[in-house]
Design an enzyme around this catalytic site. Structure first.
Site, PDB file in Angstrom:
ATOM      1  N   LYS A  32       3.049   3.812   3.479  1.00  0.00           N
ATOM      2  CA  LYS A  32       3.265   4.813   2.416  1.00  0.00           C
ATOM      3  C   LYS A  32       2.669   6.166   2.816  1.00  0.00           C
ATOM      4  O   LYS A  32       3.312   7.200   2.689  1.00  0.00           O
ATOM      5  CB  LYS A  32       2.611   4.354   1.089  1.00  0.00           C
ATOM      6  CG  LYS A  32       3.114   3.014   0.581  1.00  0.00           C
ATOM      7  CD  LYS A  32       2.437   2.597  -0.711  1.00  0.00           C
ATOM      8  CE  LYS A  32       0.952   2.316  -0.605  1.00  0.00           C
ATOM      9  NZ  LYS A  32       0.602   1.163   0.266  1.00  0.00           N
ATOM     10  N   ARG A  73       0.932   0.955  -9.522  1.00  0.00           N
ATOM     11  CA  ARG A  73       0.863  -0.381  -8.917  1.00  0.00           C
ATOM     12  C   ARG A  73       1.011  -1.475  -9.952  1.00  0.00           C
ATOM     13  O   ARG A  73       1.093  -2.647  -9.596  1.00  0.00           O
ATOM     14  CB  ARG A  73      -0.467  -0.578  -8.212  1.00  0.00           C
ATOM     15  CG  ARG A  73      -0.646   0.424  -7.105  1.00  0.00           C
ATOM     16  CD  ARG A  73      -1.749   0.049  -6.180  1.00  0.00           C
ATOM     17  NE  ARG A  73      -2.064   1.203  -5.384  1.00  0.00           N
ATOM     18  CZ  ARG A  73      -2.461   1.164  -4.143  1.00  0.00           C
ATOM     19  NH1 ARG A  73      -2.639   0.029  -3.549  1.00  0.00           N
ATOM     20  NH2 ARG A  73      -2.713   2.269  -3.482  1.00  0.00           N
ATOM     21  N   ARG A 109      -5.525   0.312  12.625  1.00  0.00           N
ATOM     22  CA  ARG A 109      -5.418   1.652  12.000  1.00  0.00           C
ATOM     23  C   ARG A 109      -6.673   2.477  12.248  1.00  0.00           C
ATOM     24  O   ARG A 109      -7.779   1.986  12.203  1.00  0.00           O
ATOM     25  CB  ARG A 109      -5.189   1.544  10.499  1.00  0.00           C
ATOM     26  CG  ARG A 109      -5.202   2.938   9.844  1.00  0.00           C
ATOM     27  CD  ARG A 109      -4.599   2.961   8.486  1.00  0.00           C
ATOM     28  NE  ARG A 109      -5.301   2.134   7.540  1.00  0.00           N
ATOM     29  CZ  ARG A 109      -4.909   1.964   6.274  1.00  0.00           C
ATOM     30  NH1 ARG A 109      -3.822   2.573   5.851  1.00  0.00           N
ATOM     31  NH2 ARG A 109      -5.585   1.189   5.481  1.00  0.00           N
ATOM     32  N   ARG A 134     -11.237   2.689   8.323  1.00  0.00           N
ATOM     33  CA  ARG A 134     -11.482   2.581   6.883  1.00  0.00           C
ATOM     34  C   ARG A 134     -12.286   1.329   6.561  1.00  0.00           C
ATOM     35  O   ARG A 134     -12.017   0.273   7.125  1.00  0.00           O
ATOM     36  CB  ARG A 134     -10.140   2.551   6.132  1.00  0.00           C
ATOM     37  CG  ARG A 134      -9.795   3.879   5.494  1.00  0.00           C
ATOM     38  CD  ARG A 134      -8.415   3.917   4.932  1.00  0.00           C
ATOM     39  NE  ARG A 134      -8.123   2.911   3.915  1.00  0.00           N
ATOM     40  CZ  ARG A 134      -7.010   2.877   3.204  1.00  0.00           C
ATOM     41  NH1 ARG A 134      -6.086   3.811   3.388  1.00  0.00           N
ATOM     42  NH2 ARG A 134      -6.787   1.931   2.315  1.00  0.00           N
ATOM     43  N   ARG A 183      -6.788  -7.695  -0.153  1.00  0.00           N
ATOM     44  CA  ARG A 183      -5.866  -6.676  -0.694  1.00  0.00           C
ATOM     45  C   ARG A 183      -4.446  -7.240  -0.791  1.00  0.00           C
ATOM     46  O   ARG A 183      -3.750  -7.034  -1.779  1.00  0.00           O
ATOM     47  CB  ARG A 183      -5.874  -5.429   0.202  1.00  0.00           C
ATOM     48  CG  ARG A 183      -7.139  -4.599   0.031  1.00  0.00           C
ATOM     49  CD  ARG A 183      -7.398  -3.723   1.233  1.00  0.00           C
ATOM     50  NE  ARG A 183      -6.420  -2.675   1.419  1.00  0.00           N
ATOM     51  CZ  ARG A 183      -6.262  -2.012   2.568  1.00  0.00           C
ATOM     52  NH1 ARG A 183      -6.998  -2.290   3.622  1.00  0.00           N
ATOM     53  NH2 ARG A 183      -5.355  -1.055   2.649  1.00  0.00           N
TER      54      ARG A 183
HETATM   55  P1  AP5 Z   1      -0.330   3.757   6.398  1.00  0.00           P
HETATM   56  O1  AP5 Z   1       0.674   4.849   6.361  1.00  0.00           O
HETATM   57  O2  AP5 Z   1      -1.772   4.116   6.439  1.00  0.00           O
HETATM   58  O3  AP5 Z   1      -0.043   2.690   5.223  1.00  0.00           O
HETATM   59  P2  AP5 Z   1      -0.310   2.763   3.659  1.00  0.00           P
HETATM   60  O4  AP5 Z   1       0.814   2.064   2.996  1.00  0.00           O
HETATM   61  O5  AP5 Z   1      -0.625   4.157   3.253  1.00  0.00           O
HETATM   62  O6  AP5 Z   1      -1.587   1.827   3.621  1.00  0.00           O
HETATM   63  P3  AP5 Z   1      -2.881   1.932   2.714  1.00  0.00           P
HETATM   64  O7  AP5 Z   1      -3.844   0.950   3.322  1.00  0.00           O
HETATM   65  O8  AP5 Z   1      -3.324   3.345   2.569  1.00  0.00           O
HETATM   66  O9  AP5 Z   1      -2.344   1.387   1.382  1.00  0.00           O
HETATM   67  P4  AP5 Z   1      -3.170   0.786   0.256  1.00  0.00           P
HETATM   68  O10 AP5 Z   1      -2.211   0.756  -0.845  1.00  0.00           O
HETATM   69  O11 AP5 Z   1      -3.788  -0.506   0.599  1.00  0.00           O
HETATM   70  O12 AP5 Z   1      -4.430   1.770   0.146  1.00  0.00           O
HETATM   71  P5  AP5 Z   1      -4.705   3.067  -0.728  1.00  0.00           P
HETATM   72  O13 AP5 Z   1      -5.457   3.999   0.109  1.00  0.00           O
HETATM   73  O14 AP5 Z   1      -3.473   3.524  -1.374  1.00  0.00           O
HETATM   74  O15 AP5 Z   1       0.030   2.840   7.672  1.00  0.00           O
HETATM   75  C1  AP5 Z   1      -0.743   1.701   7.996  1.00  0.00           C
HETATM   76  C2  AP5 Z   1      -0.894   1.600   9.526  1.00  0.00           C
HETATM   77  O16 AP5 Z   1       0.393   1.385  10.103  1.00  0.00           O
HETATM   78  C3  AP5 Z   1      -1.448   2.864  10.217  1.00  0.00           C
HETATM   79  O17 AP5 Z   1      -2.195   2.484  11.325  1.00  0.00           O
HETATM   80  C4  AP5 Z   1      -0.189   3.591  10.662  1.00  0.00           C
HETATM   81  O18 AP5 Z   1      -0.445   4.439  11.750  1.00  0.00           O
HETATM   82  C5  AP5 Z   1       0.701   2.427  11.027  1.00  0.00           C
HETATM   83  N1  AP5 Z   1       2.124   2.696  10.843  1.00  0.00           N
HETATM   84  C6  AP5 Z   1       2.722   3.359   9.811  1.00  0.00           C
HETATM   85  N2  AP5 Z   1       4.055   3.363   9.970  1.00  0.00           N
HETATM   86  C7  AP5 Z   1       4.307   2.676  11.117  1.00  0.00           C
HETATM   87  C8  AP5 Z   1       5.506   2.324  11.810  1.00  0.00           C
HETATM   88  N3  AP5 Z   1       6.706   2.656  11.322  1.00  0.00           N
HETATM   89  N4  AP5 Z   1       5.400   1.607  12.962  1.00  0.00           N
HETATM   90  C9  AP5 Z   1       4.195   1.238  13.435  1.00  0.00           C
HETATM   91  N5  AP5 Z   1       3.020   1.524  12.834  1.00  0.00           N
HETATM   92  C10 AP5 Z   1       3.094   2.242  11.680  1.00  0.00           C
HETATM   93  O19 AP5 Z   1      -5.671   2.458  -1.842  1.00  0.00           O
HETATM   94  C11 AP5 Z   1      -6.969   2.016  -1.475  1.00  0.00           C
HETATM   95  C12 AP5 Z   1      -7.575   1.245  -2.628  1.00  0.00           C
HETATM   96  O20 AP5 Z   1      -7.693   2.103  -3.772  1.00  0.00           O
HETATM   97  C13 AP5 Z   1      -6.747   0.051  -3.130  1.00  0.00           C
HETATM   98  O21 AP5 Z   1      -7.038  -1.111  -2.376  1.00  0.00           O
HETATM   99  C14 AP5 Z   1      -7.208  -0.053  -4.566  1.00  0.00           C
HETATM  100  O22 AP5 Z   1      -8.468  -0.676  -4.626  1.00  0.00           O
HETATM  101  C15 AP5 Z   1      -7.411   1.410  -4.962  1.00  0.00           C
HETATM  102  N6  AP5 Z   1      -6.210   1.994  -5.588  1.00  0.00           N
HETATM  103  C16 AP5 Z   1      -5.401   2.960  -5.051  1.00  0.00           C
HETATM  104  N7  AP5 Z   1      -4.397   3.276  -5.884  1.00  0.00           N
HETATM  105  C17 AP5 Z   1      -4.578   2.503  -7.004  1.00  0.00           C
HETATM  106  C18 AP5 Z   1      -3.858   2.346  -8.207  1.00  0.00           C
HETATM  107  N8  AP5 Z   1      -2.729   3.044  -8.448  1.00  0.00           N
HETATM  108  N9  AP5 Z   1      -4.314   1.456  -9.110  1.00  0.00           N
HETATM  109  C19 AP5 Z   1      -5.454   0.736  -8.896  1.00  0.00           C
HETATM  110  N10 AP5 Z   1      -6.177   0.820  -7.736  1.00  0.00           N
HETATM  111  C20 AP5 Z   1      -5.738   1.696  -6.808  1.00  0.00           C
HETATM  112 MG    MG Z   2      -2.359   5.096   2.427  1.00  0.00          MG
END
Ligand code: AP5
Ligand code: MG
Length: 208
Positions: A13, A88, A122, A152, A163
């Site tokens: 994402k 979510r 990552r 991270r 997760r």
């Molecule tokens: P990346 O682009 O970083 O993936 P992402 O989907 O953004 O992953 P996140 O870990 O950020 O998602 P998340 O939902 O767990 O965490 P968030 O920070 O939102 O890509 C991942 C990896 O793949 C990278 O190494 C990248 O380089 C690689 N990659 C990407 N595309 C690729 C491709 N095409 N080919 C190969 N490699 C590729 O949330 C963190 C925490 O916050 C959550 O766990 C939760 O506790 C809380 N939180 C956040 N939002 C909410 C909400 N709305 N409600 C409640 N809690 C929330």
């Molecule tokens: Mg992210």
């Protein structure tokens, strides 16, 4: 363009949001980034959300929804935004629906197996925030801007597993957007560039 990117943890994402925002000059709003910046600054919000994030759980709605509402009311979101990682749960989708009319809700989809592989390598750039991967670094630094990278806290293997187990996107969120006629799904198994081509073909439809 008012867009949300849905998808499991680590599906790409943030990577797709960065590319979209650069191309269309939109603000990138990531609830995860907002929480992490509050944690690193030691704010009261950061202190409240840390234990949820460290244990791989969702942060409760009462700490999440108002942050997004406040952010979307800021001037730079008037003409569009990319919301990454929100909603979510159905309650978040309903709250969002009360304040904005979205153009698209795009699911960035990926299997658990590939997510675990990607998250174990990552790296995040301290300078530009780019989520990158150990295989893409240039001399150990961010391939985009040369910034230092870090791992991270929630990318530890046990936390990634938690997760994935606790944060499966409920079908009711998907159904909510299907009913509105704005749902689309893209597989992120391709390279990030090819994945973006698919995302962009959906975005170009909005612009017509
Ligand atoms: P990346 O682009 O970083 O993936 P992402 O989907 O953004 O992953 P996140 O870990 O950020 O998602 P998340 O939902 O767990 O965490 P968030 O920070 O939102 O890509 C991942 C990896 O793949 C990278 O190494 C990248 O380089 C690689 N990659 C990407 N595309 C690729 C491709 N095409 N080919 C190969 N490699 C590729 O949330 C963190 C925490 O916050 C959550 O766990 C939760 O506790 C809380 N939180 C956040 N939002 C909410 C909400 N709305 N409600 C409640 N809690 C929330
Ligand atoms: Mg992210």
């Amino acid at each position: 363009m008012k867009i949300v990117l849905l998808g499991p943890p680590g599906s790409g994402k943030g990577t797709q949001a960065n590319i979209i925002c650069q191309k269309y000059n939109l603000p990138h709003i990531s609830t995860g980034d907002i929480f992490r910046s509050n944690i690193s600054q030691g704010t009261p919000l950061g202190k409240k959300v840390k234990e949820y994030i460290d244990s791989g759980s969702l942060v409760p709605d009462e700490l999440t929804i108002s942050i997004v509402e406040d952010r979307l009311r800021q001037d730079d979101c008037k003409d569009g935004f990319v919301l990454d990682g929100f909603p979510r749960v159905l309650s978040q989708a309903i709250a969002l629906d009360k304040i904005v009319n979205l153009d698209k809700a795009i699911m960035i989809d990926l299997s658990d197996e590939e997510i675990v592989r990607r998250l174990s390598g990552r790296r995040m750039c301290k300078k530009c925030g780019n989520p990158t991967h150990i295989d893409w670094l240039k001399n150990g630094k961010c391939e985009k801007c040369g910034g230092e990278v870090y791992v991270r806290d929630d990318d530890k293997e046990e936390t990634v597993k938690a997760r994935l187990a606790k944060q499966k996107l409920p079908q009711e969120v998907i159904d909510f957007y299907i009913k509105k006629g704005i749902y689309a799904k893209v597989s992120a198994l391709d390279t990030k560039e090819k994945t973006f081509e698919k995302v962009d073909s959906i975005l170009r439809e909005i612009k017509k």
